[in-house]
Design a protein around this motif. Structure first.
Motif, mmCIF file in Angstrom:
data_model
loop_
_atom_site.group_PDB
_atom_site.id
_atom_site.type_symbol
_atom_site.label_atom_id
_atom_site.label_comp_id
_atom_site.label_asym_id
_atom_site.label_seq_id
_atom_site.Cartn_x
_atom_site.Cartn_y
_atom_site.Cartn_z
ATOM 1 N N GLU A 1 -64.925 -1.168 6.901
ATOM 2 C CA GLU A 1 -65.244 -0.284 7.896
ATOM 3 C C GLU A 1 -66.645 0.430 8.189
ATOM 4 N N GLN B 1 -68.812 -1.558 10.365
ATOM 5 C CA GLN B 1 -68.518 -1.582 12.024
ATOM 6 C C GLN B 1 -69.662 -1.129 12.940
ATOM 7 N N ARG C 1 -60.131 -6.673 9.901
ATOM 8 C CA ARG C 1 -60.385 -5.192 9.358
ATOM 9 C C ARG C 1 -59.861 -5.443 8.004
#
Length: 244
Positions: free
Chosen positions: A107, A110, A17
């Motif tokens: 993010e 995702q 991430r």
């Protein structure tokens, strides 16, 4: 690309991430930590821009459309810089690695990961390296006053006041004022009085009902009472036909 063509072990296949603005920094860090590995960087577009930001210029950076042209392409360590357009393209990327494959995932990317994991048949392990975590979002503060947490003694006091107020006698109906009360009272009718006769000799009265309750000369009419006696009663036996 079929999933059975992936040679790497599941433990060597993971996601880091990382915010988009820190991807180049993390990419250089991963390359520096694996100096002896044959590293290949894959991206969906702009490979030249990524290549310019690399500290190690010997690392090869290619975009997804090159996968079709070079079928013999392979590497020890595959780094996906971004999310490909389609899940099947990502499977083609991973199939080129023989040891390890990672992807730098923002993010906002995702949601697209679900299609890849569905095609792969399992979830990909995610990891956050120190200094590359997603930024913490600030929660919106409400202008509404914060409700004070009540103690047990406060709750008992509130319950006591409610009980006392509920047991007190209360008037069922509010008393109306004299003005409102007199508004709905039945008004008494004034009696009809004989006022005399007009020029045509017609009797005049103070109320309208006087004309129908008095004679032409002003004297009151006699009330007609319905007869109290009922009609003649017929004997039921008398109405039966005589037997021969």
């Amino acid at each position: 690309m079929p999933t059975n063509n992936i040679q790497i072990k599941s433990n060597n296949h993971r996601i880091y991430r990382c915010p988009t603005e820190k991807k180049t920094e993390l990419l250089n860090k991963l390359i520096q930590e694996n100096p002896d590995a044959n590293i290949l960087v894959m991206c969906s577009k702009n490979p030249e821009q990524i290549k310019e930001k690399l500290e190690n210029q010997n690392v090869r950076v290619i975009e997804d459309k090159e996968l079709v042209k070079d079928k013999d392409l392979s590497c020890d360590y595959l780094i996906s810089y971004d999310m490909p357009i389609k899940a099947i393209v990502y499977m083609a990327r991973v199939s080129k690695s023989v040891q390890k494959a990672v992807m730098l995932l923002d993010e906002s990317e995702q949601k697209a990961l679900y299609a890849i994991e569905t095609l792969l048949g399992r979830a990909i392990k995610q990891e956050t390296l120190e200094g590359f975590a997603y930024p913490v979002k600030e929660r919106k503060t409400s202008d509404a006053p914060v409700r004070k947490k009540m103690t047990k003694d406060d709750i008992k006091e509130v319950a006591k006041k409610r009980y006392e107020s509920s047991t007190q006698e209360k008037e069922k109906f509010e008393k109306k004022s004299d003005e409102k009360a007199g508004k709905w009272e039945k008004k008494k009718k004034a009696p009809n009085k004989f006022l005399g006769k007009d020029e045509n000799g017609k009797a005049l009265f103070s109320g309208k009902s006087g004309e129908r309750n008095h004679r032409h000369d002003g004297t009151p009419k006699e009330r007609y009472d319905a007869p109290k006696t009922t009609g003649k009663r017929i004997n039921i036996k008398a109405r039966k036909a005589k037997e021969d």
